[in-house]
Design an enzyme around this catalytic site. Structure first.
Site, PDB file in Angstrom:
ATOM      1  N   ASN A   6       0.872  -1.174   0.000  1.00  0.00           N
ATOM      2  CA  ASN A   6       0.000   0.000   0.000  1.00  0.00           C
ATOM      3  C   ASN A   6       0.913   1.229   0.000  1.00  0.00           C
ATOM      4  O   ASN A   6       1.519   1.546   1.018  1.00  0.00           O
ATOM      5  CB  ASN A   6      -0.885  -0.046   1.254  1.00  0.00           C
ATOM      6  CG  ASN A   6      -1.764   1.176   1.390  1.00  0.00           C
ATOM      7  OD1 ASN A   6      -1.836   2.002   0.483  1.00  0.00           O
ATOM      8  ND2 ASN A   6      -2.441   1.305   2.527  1.00  0.00           N
ATOM      9  N   LEU A   7       1.013   1.884  -1.144  1.00  0.00           N
ATOM     10  CA  LEU A   7       1.964   2.997  -1.273  1.00  0.00           C
ATOM     11  C   LEU A   7       1.408   4.302  -0.700  1.00  0.00           C
ATOM     12  O   LEU A   7       2.125   5.303  -0.636  1.00  0.00           O
ATOM     13  CB  LEU A   7       2.375   3.168  -2.739  1.00  0.00           C
ATOM     14  CG  LEU A   7       2.997   1.915  -3.394  1.00  0.00           C
ATOM     15  CD1 LEU A   7       3.388   2.204  -4.839  1.00  0.00           C
ATOM     16  CD2 LEU A   7       4.207   1.416  -2.615  1.00  0.00           C
ATOM     17  N   LYS A   8       0.132   4.287  -0.330  1.00  0.00           N
ATOM     18  CA  LYS A   8      -0.530   5.458   0.296  1.00  0.00           C
ATOM     19  C   LYS A   8      -0.276   6.726  -0.531  1.00  0.00           C
ATOM     20  O   LYS A   8      -0.336   6.676  -1.748  1.00  0.00           O
ATOM     21  CB  LYS A   8      -0.073   5.593   1.749  1.00  0.00           C
ATOM     22  CG  LYS A   8      -0.244   4.290   2.529  1.00  0.00           C
ATOM     23  CD  LYS A   8      -0.111   4.441   4.010  1.00  0.00           C
ATOM     24  CE  LYS A   8      -0.335   3.088   4.668  1.00  0.00           C
ATOM     25  NZ  LYS A   8      -0.300   3.140   6.119  1.00  0.00           N
ATOM     26  N   HIS A  88      -9.691   0.647   4.525  1.00  0.00           N
ATOM     27  CA  HIS A  88      -8.401   0.847   5.191  1.00  0.00           C
ATOM     28  C   HIS A  88      -8.591   1.780   6.385  1.00  0.00           C
ATOM     29  O   HIS A  88      -9.396   2.706   6.342  1.00  0.00           O
ATOM     30  CB  HIS A  88      -7.370   1.428   4.215  1.00  0.00           C
ATOM     31  CG  HIS A  88      -6.006   1.480   4.816  1.00  0.00           C
ATOM     32  ND1 HIS A  88      -5.599   2.537   5.598  1.00  0.00           N
ATOM     33  CD2 HIS A  88      -4.985   0.589   4.797  1.00  0.00           C
ATOM     34  CE1 HIS A  88      -4.363   2.284   6.023  1.00  0.00           C
ATOM     35  NE2 HIS A  88      -3.978   1.114   5.556  1.00  0.00           N
ATOM     36  N   GLU A 157      -5.696  -5.465  10.134  1.00  0.00           N
ATOM     37  CA  GLU A 157      -4.663  -4.484  10.454  1.00  0.00           C
ATOM     38  C   GLU A 157      -5.066  -3.714  11.702  1.00  0.00           C
ATOM     39  O   GLU A 157      -5.899  -2.799  11.640  1.00  0.00           O
ATOM     40  CB  GLU A 157      -4.520  -3.474   9.314  1.00  0.00           C
ATOM     41  CG  GLU A 157      -4.147  -4.075   7.986  1.00  0.00           C
ATOM     42  CD  GLU A 157      -3.582  -3.027   7.040  1.00  0.00           C
ATOM     43  OE1 GLU A 157      -2.430  -3.158   6.645  1.00  0.00           O
ATOM     44  OE2 GLU A 157      -4.292  -2.051   6.730  1.00  0.00           O
ATOM     45  N   GLY A 163       1.920   1.894  10.860  1.00  0.00           N
ATOM     46  CA  GLY A 163       2.886   2.988  10.782  1.00  0.00           C
ATOM     47  C   GLY A 163       3.528   3.352  12.113  1.00  0.00           C
ATOM     48  O   GLY A 163       4.183   4.379  12.228  1.00  0.00           O
ATOM     49  N   SER A 193       2.866  -2.464  10.456  1.00  0.00           N
ATOM     50  CA  SER A 193       4.296  -2.506  10.798  1.00  0.00           C
ATOM     51  C   SER A 193       4.998  -3.810  10.406  1.00  0.00           C
ATOM     52  O   SER A 193       5.881  -4.274  11.122  1.00  0.00           O
ATOM     53  CB  SER A 193       4.497  -2.199  12.284  1.00  0.00           C
ATOM     54  OG  SER A 193       4.140  -0.849  12.539  1.00  0.00           O
TER      55      SER A 193
END
Ligand code: PGA
Length: 237
Positions: A6-8, A88, A157, A163, A193
């Site tokens: 997931n490159l956000k 998400h 998640e 993060g 993470s």
């Protein structure tokens, strides 16, 4: 296994192309046949031919129309994109998407046959409230979602692990994945993470069918290493 990046809100269009090309080369050179998904930022979406599946981090439940700032399925179609991330934690907790909005989005893209990676997970205060409260919270995130949908992938998640560098213990991941597998037989990813240093042990856990990686995936070499861990695990089965 399924390994997703997931490159956000990171990497420009050019950087994303370079990133995807690096991964494609790696998959080819190492003979890797794992399912690799990459979710680039909206303006970095593009047509792609190769082993990597490109997905959208978000889209509105519409083909097109008056929804300022959103994109619809026409825009995904332009690039042949048939995979979408829904629910998400940043969409839920930062952008404020409600379960109702997610259900609408889910149903819309399900009708179109999209592969849906549906994310669930509890914030810290809910985890601290104890196991029952936590399961109750997570169960609500399953409400209105067709857990038997054939193109569904679920990603667990924990919000507090995203993060932050914090992760549940490996035992906790096994316990919760076991419970979640009772709710749906869809492949179940762990996210939050995950990095090169813990990916191999997470991937090896019972009930973990893959990983969804954010920050650590921004480094293409690191992401490739994680994909290779998955391949090695499957080869050694
Ligand atoms: P992280 O993000 O790997 O940076 O914790 C995971 C995600 O948000 O999907």
């Amino acid at each position: 296994m399924i390994i997703a990046a997931n490159l956000k809100t990171n990497l420009t269009r050019l950087q994303t192309t370079e990133y995807i090309n690096k991964i494609e080369n790696f998959l080819k050179t190492k003979n890797i046949n794992q399912e690799v998904l990459v979710f680039p930022a909206m303006t970095s979406l593009n047509k792609h031919v190769g082993s990597v599946t490109i997905g959208a981090q978000n889209a509105y439940a519409t083909n097109n129309g008056a929804f300022t700032g959103e994109i619809g399925q026409d825009h995904l179609n332009e690039f042949g994109i048939k995979t979408i991330l829904i629910g998400h934690s940043e969409r839920r907790h930062v952008i404020g998407e409600t379960q109702e909005m997610l259900i609408e989005k889910f149903n819309f893209y399900k009708e179109l046959g999209y592969k849906i990676v549906y994310c669930i997970g509890e914030p810290l205060e809910i985890r601290e409230a104890g196991h029952d409260k936590m399961m109750e919270y997570i169960s609500k995130q399953y409400e209105g979602i067709d857990t038997n949908y054939k193109n569904l992938i679920i990603a667990y998640e924990p919000v507090w692990a995203i993060g932050t560098g914090l992760t549940p213990t490996l035992e906790d991941i096994v316990t919760i994945h076991k419970k979640l597998k009772e709710k749906s037989h869809a492949p179940l990813l762990y996210g939050g993470s995950v990095k090169v240093t813990n990916a191999a042990e997470v991937l090896a856990l019972d009930g973990v069918d893959g990983i969804l990686v954010g920050s650590a995936a921004l480094n293409a070499e690191h992401f490739c290493t994680m994909v290779e861990y998955a391949q090695n695990l499957e080869n050694n089965k």
